[in-house]
Design a protein around this motif. Structure first.
Motif, PDB file in Angstrom:
ATOM      1  N   ILE A  61      35.535  45.992  53.447  1.00  0.00           N
ATOM      2  CA  ILE A  61      36.050  45.386  52.221  1.00  0.00           C
ATOM      3  C   ILE A  61      35.397  46.039  51.008  1.00  0.00           C
ATOM      4  N   ASP A  62      36.193  46.329  49.979  1.00  0.00           N
ATOM      5  CA  ASP A  62      35.660  46.752  48.686  1.00  0.00           C
ATOM      6  C   ASP A  62      36.097  45.714  47.659  1.00  0.00           C
ATOM      7  N   PHE A  63      35.422  45.677  46.520  1.00  0.00           N
ATOM      8  CA  PHE A  63      35.609  44.574  45.575  1.00  0.00           C
ATOM      9  C   PHE A  63      35.395  45.047  44.149  1.00  0.00           C
ATOM     10  N   LYS A  64      36.322  44.687  43.260  1.00  0.00           N
ATOM     11  CA  LYS A  64      36.163  45.002  41.842  1.00  0.00           C
ATOM     12  C   LYS A  64      36.684  43.850  41.005  1.00  0.00           C
ATOM     13  N   ILE A  65      36.318  43.872  39.715  1.00  0.00           N
ATOM     14  CA  ILE A  65      36.688  42.815  38.776  1.00  0.00           C
ATOM     15  C   ILE A  65      37.316  43.427  37.535  1.00  0.00           C
ATOM     16  N   ARG A  66      38.314  42.745  36.995  1.00  0.00           N
ATOM     17  CA  ARG A  66      38.852  43.123  35.690  1.00  0.00           C
ATOM     18  C   ARG A  66      39.265  41.870  34.943  1.00  0.00           C
ATOM     19  N   ASN A  67      38.926  41.803  33.668  1.00  0.00           N
ATOM     20  CA  ASN A  67      39.368  40.731  32.786  1.00  0.00           C
ATOM     21  C   ASN A  67      40.556  41.216  31.972  1.00  0.00           C
ATOM     22  N   VAL A  68      41.631  40.428  31.940  1.00  0.00           N
ATOM     23  CA  VAL A  68      42.849  40.819  31.217  1.00  0.00           C
ATOM     24  C   VAL A  68      43.373  39.638  30.416  1.00  0.00           C
ATOM     25  N   ASP A  69      44.243  39.945  29.460  1.00  0.00           N
ATOM     26  CA  ASP A  69      44.961  38.911  28.729  1.00  0.00           C
ATOM     27  C   ASP A  69      46.211  38.539  29.517  1.00  0.00           C
ATOM     28  N   LEU A  70      46.352  37.265  29.812  1.00  0.00           N
ATOM     29  CA  LEU A  70      47.521  36.769  30.527  1.00  0.00           C
ATOM     30  C   LEU A  70      48.218  35.733  29.652  1.00  0.00           C
ATOM     31  N   ASP A  71      49.198  36.219  28.904  1.00  0.00           N
ATOM     32  CA  ASP A  71      49.983  35.342  28.023  1.00  0.00           C
ATOM     33  C   ASP A  71      49.092  34.539  27.083  1.00  0.00           C
ATOM     34  N   GLY A  72      48.129  35.231  26.475  1.00  0.00           N
ATOM     35  CA  GLY A  72      47.265  34.593  25.484  1.00  0.00           C
ATOM     36  C   GLY A  72      46.036  33.921  26.041  1.00  0.00           C
ATOM     37  N   LYS A  73      45.852  33.930  27.348  1.00  0.00           N
ATOM     38  CA  LYS A  73      44.663  33.367  27.984  1.00  0.00           C
ATOM     39  C   LYS A  73      43.920  34.486  28.719  1.00  0.00           C
ATOM     40  N   ARG A  74      42.611  34.337  28.825  1.00  0.00           N
ATOM     41  CA  ARG A  74      41.823  35.344  29.540  1.00  0.00           C
ATOM     42  C   ARG A  74      41.802  35.026  31.030  1.00  0.00           C
ATOM     43  N   ALA A  75      42.206  36.009  31.811  1.00  0.00           N
ATOM     44  CA  ALA A  75      42.193  35.867  33.264  1.00  0.00           C
ATOM     45  C   ALA A  75      41.214  36.864  33.864  1.00  0.00           C
ATOM     46  N   LYS A  76      40.388  36.394  34.780  1.00  0.00           N
ATOM     47  CA  LYS A  76      39.488  37.286  35.507  1.00  0.00           C
ATOM     48  C   LYS A  76      40.059  37.533  36.891  1.00  0.00           C
ATOM     49  N   PHE A  77      40.363  38.794  37.186  1.00  0.00           N
ATOM     50  CA  PHE A  77      40.823  39.185  38.509  1.00  0.00           C
ATOM     51  C   PHE A  77      39.628  39.547  39.381  1.00  0.00           C
ATOM     52  N   GLN A  78      39.560  38.942  40.544  1.00  0.00           N
ATOM     53  CA  GLN A  78      38.687  39.416  41.608  1.00  0.00           C
ATOM     54  C   GLN A  78      39.611  40.078  42.626  1.00  0.00           C
ATOM     55  N   VAL A  79      39.506  41.394  42.760  1.00  0.00           N
ATOM     56  CA  VAL A  79      40.430  42.145  43.604  1.00  0.00           C
ATOM     57  C   VAL A  79      39.674  42.715  44.794  1.00  0.00           C
ATOM     58  N   TRP A  80      40.163  42.400  45.982  1.00  0.00           N
ATOM     59  CA  TRP A  80      39.529  42.824  47.229  1.00  0.00           C
ATOM     60  C   TRP A  80      40.427  43.855  47.896  1.00  0.00           C
ATOM     61  N   ASP A  81      39.867  44.995  48.204  1.00  0.00           N
ATOM     62  CA  ASP A  81      40.576  46.090  48.871  1.00  0.00           C
ATOM     63  C   ASP A  81      40.177  46.092  50.337  1.00  0.00           C
ATOM     64  N   THR A  82      41.150  45.897  51.231  1.00  0.00           N
ATOM     65  CA  THR A  82      40.840  45.772  52.650  1.00  0.00           C
ATOM     66  C   THR A  82      41.104  47.073  53.388  1.00  0.00           C
ATOM     67  N   ALA A  83      40.378  47.276  54.474  1.00  0.00           N
ATOM     68  CA  ALA A  83      40.597  48.432  55.328  1.00  0.00           C
ATOM     69  C   ALA A  83      41.894  48.262  56.106  1.00  0.00           C
ATOM     70  N   GLY A  84      42.673  49.349  56.210  1.00  0.00           N
ATOM     71  CA  GLY A  84      43.929  49.273  56.929  1.00  0.00           C
ATOM     72  C   GLY A  84      43.829  49.647  58.386  1.00  0.00           C
ATOM     73  N   GLN A  85      42.668  50.155  58.828  1.00  0.00           N
ATOM     74  CA  GLN A  85      42.533  50.579  60.217  1.00  0.00           C
ATOM     75  C   GLN A  85      42.548  49.377  61.151  1.00  0.00           C
ATOM     76  N   GLU A  86      43.122  49.572  62.306  1.00  0.00           N
ATOM     77  CA  GLU A  86      43.287  48.499  63.293  1.00  0.00           C
ATOM     78  C   GLU A  86      41.955  47.835  63.627  1.00  0.00           C
ATOM     79  N   ARG A  87      40.876  48.626  63.738  1.00  0.00           N
ATOM     80  CA  ARG A  87      39.595  48.064  64.183  1.00  0.00           C
ATOM     81  C   ARG A  87      38.983  47.105  63.167  1.00  0.00           C
ATOM     82  N   PHE A  88      39.492  47.113  61.924  1.00  0.00           N
ATOM     83  CA  PHE A  88      38.946  46.215  60.902  1.00  0.00           C
ATOM     84  C   PHE A  88      39.817  44.983  60.663  1.00  0.00           C
ATOM     85  N   LYS A  89      40.963  44.875  61.331  1.00  0.00           N
ATOM     86  CA  LYS A  89      41.891  43.792  61.014  1.00  0.00           C
ATOM     87  C   LYS A  89      41.288  42.416  61.261  1.00  0.00           C
TER      88      LYS A  89
END
Length: 215
Positions: A61-89
Motif C-alpha cells: 500500500i502507498d498513501f498520499k494526501i491532498r487538500n482541495v476545494d470542493l464546491d466552496g468547502k475544503r476537502a482532505k483526500f486520503q488516497v491509498w494506492d494498492t498493489a495489483g499483483q495477485e500475491r497482495f490481494k
C-alpha cells in the motif's frame, strides 16, 4: 507498520500537510486494478502534480494526501494506492472496509486489465461497505496508437455495473482531477457527509446514513 503487519509508505510531506491544513470533509479513497495500469501515476498526478514514465510496482500500500476545494468547502483526500499483483490481494482487501470510495482503474492499452474489472468490482462488493462509491477509470487515453479498449467499451461496462465512467491520462493530467472530484461529490451526496466547522484541534466527519463498516 500497519495493523496487519503491512508496511505503509507515508511521506513526511504528506504528514506535514495533513497537520497544517484544516478541512470540512475527509474523503478516503482507494485506487484498485491490475498491476501496471497506472494507479501510482494517477496518485502522483493528483496529489503532487507529477508524472514519471518509470514503472515501479507498488509493494502493498502507498498513501498520499491532498487538500482541495470542493464546491466552496475544503476537502482532505486520503488516497491509498494498492498493489495489483495477485500475491497482495489478500492484504489490500483488508483496507477496503475503511474506504469511502474507489477508483477502479484499467489501462485502455491492455485488454486483460479491462477484462479483470469485473473481478475487481466483485472484490469491492464482497469486502467494502455497502454504500461505498465507485467510479470506473480508463487510464492512458493519451496513447491513441496503442489503444485496445474503446471509450464505448468502457461506457458499456460502466453502464452494466451501474458506475460513473471517465477516461484520464496521468501523463497529461487530463481528467484526473475530474475523476477524484466526481467521486468526492458522489460520496458527499450519497453517503450523507455533512461539512463540519473547521476546528484546529478536533475535526469530525459525520455520516447521516448508517454504514456497515468503520471509517
Amino acid at each position: 507498520m500497519g495493523d496487519d503487519g503491512l508496511y505503509i509508505k507515508i511521506p513526511e510531506t504528506s504528514v506535514r500537510e495533513a497537520n497544517s491544513k484544516a478541512f470540512h470533509y475527509l474523503i478516503k479513497v482507494l485506487l484498485i486494478g491490475d498491476s501496471s495500469v497506472g494507479k501510482s501515476c494517477i496518485l502522483m498526478r493528483f496529489c503532487s502534480d507529477e508524472f514519471t514514465p518509470s514503472f515501479i510496482a507498488t509493494i502493498g500500500i502507498d498513501f498520499k494526501i491532498r487538500n482541495v476545494d470542493l464546491d466552496g468547502k475544503r476537502a482532505k483526500f486520503q488516497v491509498w494506492d494498492t498493489a495489483g499483483q495477485e500475491r497482495f490481494k489478500t492484504i489490500t482487501t483488508a483496507y477496503y472496509r475503511s474506504a469511502m470510495g474507489f477508483l477502479l482503474v484499467y489501462d485502455v492499452c491492455d485488454e486483460k486489465s479491462f477484462e479483470d474489472i469485473r473481478e475487481w468490482y466483485s472484490n469491492i462488493k464482497e469486502h467494502a461497505r455497502d454504500n461505498v462509491e465507485v467510479i470506473l477509470v480508463g487510464n492512458k487515453k493519451d496513447m491513441t496508437a496503442e489503444r485496445r479498449v474503446s471509450p464505448d467499451q468502457g461506457r458499456a461496462l460502466a453502464q452494466e455495473l451501474g458506475l460513473p465512467f471517465i477516461e484520464v491520462s496521468a501523463k497529461t493530467a487530463e481528467g484526473v482531477d475530474d475523476a477524484f472530484l466526481t467521486l468526492a461529490r458522489n460520496i458527499r451526496d450519497n453517503m450523507g457527509l455533512e461539512a463540519q466547522p473547521i476546528n484546529k484541534n478536533t475535526i469530525k466527519i459525520s455520516e447521516s446514513k448508517s454504514s456497515s463498516g468503520c471509517c
